[in-house]
Design a protein around this motif. Structure first.
Motif, PDB file in Angstrom:
ATOM      1  N   ILE A  73       0.860  -1.174   0.000  1.00  0.00           N
ATOM      2  CA  ILE A  73       0.000   0.000   0.000  1.00  0.00           C
ATOM      3  C   ILE A  73       0.899   1.227   0.000  1.00  0.00           C
ATOM      4  N   ASP A  74       0.427   2.293  -0.627  1.00  0.00           N
ATOM      5  CA  ASP A  74       1.256   3.491  -0.789  1.00  0.00           C
ATOM      6  C   ASP A  74       1.415   4.285   0.506  1.00  0.00           C
ATOM      7  N   ALA A  75       0.429   4.192   1.389  1.00  0.00           N
ATOM      8  CA  ALA A  75       0.475   4.933   2.655  1.00  0.00           C
ATOM      9  C   ALA A  75      -0.293   4.147   3.699  1.00  0.00           C
ATOM     10  N   PRO A  76       0.006   4.374   4.973  1.00  0.00           N
ATOM     11  CA  PRO A  76      -0.731   3.666   6.027  1.00  0.00           C
ATOM     12  C   PRO A  76      -2.235   3.856   5.892  1.00  0.00           C
ATOM     13  N   LEU A  77      -2.982   2.788   6.093  1.00  0.00           N
ATOM     14  CA  LEU A  77      -4.433   2.841   6.003  1.00  0.00           C
ATOM     15  C   LEU A  77      -5.023   3.503   7.249  1.00  0.00           C
ATOM     16  N   LYS A  78      -6.148   4.160   7.061  1.00  0.00           N
ATOM     17  CA  LYS A  78      -6.894   4.721   8.176  1.00  0.00           C
ATOM     18  C   LYS A  78      -8.314   4.176   8.145  1.00  0.00           C
ATOM     19  N   LEU A  79      -8.882   4.057   9.302  1.00  0.00           N
ATOM     20  CA  LEU A  79     -10.235   3.537   9.427  1.00  0.00           C
ATOM     21  C   LEU A  79     -11.227   4.579   8.920  1.00  0.00           C
ATOM     22  N   ASP A  80     -12.140   4.169   8.037  1.00  0.00           N
ATOM     23  CA  ASP A  80     -13.181   5.055   7.528  1.00  0.00           C
ATOM     24  C   ASP A  80     -14.392   4.954   8.449  1.00  0.00           C
ATOM     25  N   TRP A  81     -14.482   5.885   9.370  1.00  0.00           N
ATOM     26  CA  TRP A  81     -15.483   5.818  10.425  1.00  0.00           C
ATOM     27  C   TRP A  81     -16.909   5.850   9.869  1.00  0.00           C
ATOM     28  N   THR A  82     -17.159   6.706   8.902  1.00  0.00           N
ATOM     29  CA  THR A  82     -18.519   6.872   8.383  1.00  0.00           C
ATOM     30  C   THR A  82     -19.061   5.572   7.801  1.00  0.00           C
ATOM     31  N   SER A  83     -18.284   4.916   6.947  1.00  0.00           N
ATOM     32  CA  SER A  83     -18.756   3.665   6.351  1.00  0.00           C
ATOM     33  C   SER A  83     -18.775   2.539   7.378  1.00  0.00           C
ATOM     34  N   LEU A  84     -17.889   2.606   8.356  1.00  0.00           N
ATOM     35  CA  LEU A  84     -17.859   1.591   9.403  1.00  0.00           C
ATOM     36  C   LEU A  84     -19.146   1.642  10.236  1.00  0.00           C
ATOM     37  N   ILE A  85     -19.606   2.834  10.577  1.00  0.00           N
ATOM     38  CA  ILE A  85     -20.837   2.969  11.355  1.00  0.00           C
ATOM     39  C   ILE A  85     -22.036   2.481  10.543  1.00  0.00           C
ATOM     40  N   LYS A  86     -22.026   2.732   9.245  1.00  0.00           N
ATOM     41  CA  LYS A  86     -23.100   2.205   8.392  1.00  0.00           C
ATOM     42  C   LYS A  86     -23.100   0.683   8.413  1.00  0.00           C
ATOM     43  N   PHE A  87     -21.923   0.091   8.354  1.00  0.00           N
ATOM     44  CA  PHE A  87     -21.794  -1.367   8.405  1.00  0.00           C
ATOM     45  C   PHE A  87     -22.269  -1.890   9.758  1.00  0.00           C
ATOM     46  N   LYS A  88     -21.908  -1.191  10.824  1.00  0.00           N
ATOM     47  CA  LYS A  88     -22.318  -1.585  12.172  1.00  0.00           C
ATOM     48  C   LYS A  88     -23.829  -1.634  12.296  1.00  0.00           C
ATOM     49  N   LYS A  89     -24.510  -0.690  11.674  1.00  0.00           N
ATOM     50  CA  LYS A  89     -25.965  -0.613  11.779  1.00  0.00           C
ATOM     51  C   LYS A  89     -26.662  -1.802  11.139  1.00  0.00           C
ATOM     52  N   THR A  90     -25.992  -2.472  10.193  1.00  0.00           N
ATOM     53  CA  THR A  90     -26.601  -3.655   9.582  1.00  0.00           C
ATOM     54  C   THR A  90     -26.735  -4.786  10.583  1.00  0.00           C
ATOM     55  N   PHE A  91     -25.992  -4.710  11.690  1.00  0.00           N
ATOM     56  CA  PHE A  91     -26.078  -5.726  12.730  1.00  0.00           C
ATOM     57  C   PHE A  91     -27.100  -5.365  13.805  1.00  0.00           C
ATOM     58  N   THR A  92     -27.383  -4.078  13.968  1.00  0.00           N
ATOM     59  CA  THR A  92     -28.255  -3.641  15.055  1.00  0.00           C
ATOM     60  C   THR A  92     -29.666  -3.278  14.601  1.00  0.00           C
ATOM     61  N   GLU A  93     -29.807  -2.787  13.391  1.00  0.00           N
ATOM     62  CA  GLU A  93     -31.132  -2.378  12.919  1.00  0.00           C
ATOM     63  C   GLU A  93     -32.045  -3.594  12.793  1.00  0.00           C
ATOM     64  N   GLY A  94     -33.211  -3.489  13.330  1.00  0.00           N
ATOM     65  CA  GLY A  94     -34.182  -4.571  13.245  1.00  0.00           C
ATOM     66  C   GLY A  94     -34.053  -5.619  14.332  1.00  0.00           C
ATOM     67  N   TYR A  95     -32.963  -5.569  15.113  1.00  0.00           N
ATOM     68  CA  TYR A  95     -32.765  -6.601  16.136  1.00  0.00           C
ATOM     69  C   TYR A  95     -33.843  -6.532  17.203  1.00  0.00           C
ATOM     70  N   SER A  96     -34.204  -5.321  17.596  1.00  0.00           N
ATOM     71  CA  SER A  96     -35.187  -5.148  18.659  1.00  0.00           C
ATOM     72  C   SER A  96     -36.540  -5.736  18.263  1.00  0.00           C
ATOM     73  N   SER A  97     -37.005  -5.416  17.063  1.00  0.00           N
ATOM     74  CA  SER A  97     -38.316  -5.918  16.628  1.00  0.00           C
ATOM     75  C   SER A  97     -38.308  -7.437  16.477  1.00  0.00           C
ATOM     76  N   LYS A  98     -37.183  -7.992  15.999  1.00  0.00           N
ATOM     77  CA  LYS A  98     -37.073  -9.453  15.874  1.00  0.00           C
ATOM     78  C   LYS A  98     -37.118 -10.112  17.247  1.00  0.00           C
ATOM     79  N   THR A  99     -36.459  -9.475  18.223  1.00  0.00           N
ATOM     80  CA  THR A  99     -36.449 -10.017  19.577  1.00  0.00           C
ATOM     81  C   THR A  99     -37.846 -10.034  20.169  1.00  0.00           C
ATOM     82  N   GLU A 100     -38.567  -8.916  20.034  1.00  0.00           N
ATOM     83  CA  GLU A 100     -39.913  -8.861  20.581  1.00  0.00           C
ATOM     84  C   GLU A 100     -40.839  -9.843  19.868  1.00  0.00           C
TER      85      GLU A 100
END
Length: 450
Positions: A73-100
């Motif tokens: 890689i040409d330069a050290p990688l950095k974490l892309d926070w914005t896309s990471l949070i979007k990815f995180k939401k795919t695990f949490t969205e809808g969990y509450s309704s499925k649980t109930e």
């Protein structure tokens, strides 16, 4: 409206859901209550989404460590926070309704709202009164209140995981696992990260020798960790947040000033019980949590408690599940089960990971055989490009039992399960030598840790 139930469950986190699953097919009439989203802390705003962030962070860190060693890689990688949070939401969205929906499918009546006790067997939720033959309390924990001026400017880790963009300067108050884990994540975004710990030690629940090595790894990653720095106030101006810290000099206390764009509370969690009106149900508390016996029964013989609101056991998801199961068995079968906390491992998901089980002692302890291994030059460490890795195993030579094990380094969170299993099953330290592991893995290192 008053409704009568055989069992009322307050809280839908790990303890509450486990309890519900065990009693659902008993033929009893059951109700469950939660004041927030169904599912609890771990899967929605705690360890599960946090681990999504941690996993991507480890990928970024690993790639950077292996630059020029097969990674181009040409330069050290950095974490892309914005896309990471979007990815995180795919695990949490809808969990509450499925649980109930799942709970309703098991025949359990669901209620929403903050519950409190009217008397020894009646719980009030909004306009509803629920009278229960048995009640299980699983209300979990919440961030500790710091009681300092400007506390409204401090956010929690839950809020941090909802932030769409991280700022340049972040300060974490407290040196517990929440601060340490999120500090390692935030640092890989390129942020300037500082941890302010009020006392001398961070991660006090973990082995001090291993924590010292983790401190070195954290500082090498660019994380500033300052101890004996109690924050006494937070203020806000046009340039961000101002923290006042009381430091002890050789002669007298002095005030230091720190600046940040974001301040995160990582100073611990407390049982979420303060408005349950437990006194109306004659439920005893100590140290801000519900007192339970080995059966998970409270001082009210018809009420049980488990998970982070209970005084017994570590605040861990597996412990909450264990306590929920024990309490359910005892409600159905009359106090026939006891909670066994032998061999329960824990981990702080920093880089590297620090994992522990059992007791902790100093390297030079003379009561037990203490085997400390510097694993920084071991193959399984070097192939990951890691600089810091170690292990400590504590053995009672009188009976050849493992009393504690601590691992710092790649895959420590998995390898610790071998030691935990040996301890829980009552096996001997020498029994590990009989095991055959896949090679080359961190687990195949375990015989050499002894």
């Amino acid at each position: 409206m008053e409704n009568k139930y055989d069992i009322i469950i307050i809280g839908t986190g790990t303890a509450g859901r486990t309890f519900a699953g065990k009693v659902a097919h008993s033929g009893l009439k059951i109700a469950i209550v939660d004041s927030r989203e169904y599912g609890g802390t771990c899967p929605i705003r705690g360890c599960d989404p946090k681990e999504v962030l941690t996993n991507i962070t480890k990928v970024i860190d690993s790639s950077n460590r292996l630059m020029g060693k097969g990674v181009r890689i040409d330069a050290p990688l950095k974490l892309d926070w914005t896309s990471l949070i979007k990815f995180k939401k795919t695990f949490t969205e809808g969990y509450s309704s499925k649980t109930e929906k799942h709970l309703v499918g098991m025949g359990i009546d669901t209620y929403h709202g903050r519950a409190h006790f009217e008397n020894q067997n009646t719980v009030v939720v909004g306009m509803d009164k629920l009278k229960g033959e048995h009640i299980f309390l699983a209300t979990g924990a919440k961030p500790r209140t710091l009681n300092i001026p400007g506390e409204e400017y401090i956010i929690t880790s839950e809020k941090l995981m909802e932030t769409k963009k991280l700022p340049e300067k972040i300060i974490f108050i407290g040196g517990g696992y929440i601060s340490m884990e999120f500090a390692h994540i935030a640092r890989r975004t390129g942020a300037e990260v500082t941890i302010l710990q009020r006392s001398e030690k961070v991660l006090r629940a973990f082995d001090s020798d291993m924590v010292d090595l983790l401190m070195k790894a954290s500082k090498a990653a660019g994380i500033k960790i300052l101890t004996n720095k109690p924050v006494i106030s937070v203020e806000k101006d046009n340039n961000g947040l101002i923290l006042k810290v009381q430091s002890q000099s050789e002669t007298e206390p002095e005030i230091q000033i720190f600046r940040a764009d974001m301040v995160v509370q990582g100073a611990g969690r407390v049982a979420d019980i303060e408005d349950l009106r437990l006194e109306n149900a004659r439920i005893k508390t100590e140290k801000g949590a519900i007192v339970v016996d080995k059966h998970m029964r409270t001082s009210n013989s018809r009420i049980y408690a488990g998970g982070d609101c209970a005084l017994e056991g570590m605040q861990l998801t597996p412990v909450a599940a264990l306590q929920g199961e024990v309490a359910a068995i005892n409600v159905l079968e009359g106090d026939s089960a006891e909670a066994d906390y032998t061999g329960i491992p824990s981990a702080v998901f920093t880089i590297p990971v620090l994992a522990s089980v059992g007791i902790s002692v100093a390297k030079d302890d003379d009561k037990y055989k203490v085997i400390f291994q510097d694993r920084s030059n071991w193959y399984t460490t070097r192939k990951k490009g890691m600089e810091f890795a170690a292990s400590k195993v504590i053995i009672d030579e009188a009976n050849d039992r493992i009393m504690g094990a601590h691992i710092l380094g790649p895959n420590a969170e998995e390898a610790i399960n071998i030691f935990a299993s040996v301890m829980r099953l009552g096996l001997k330290a020498s029994d590990i030598k009989k095991l055959i592991f896949t090679y080359p893995t961190t687990c195949s290192d375990i015989p050499y840790m002894l």
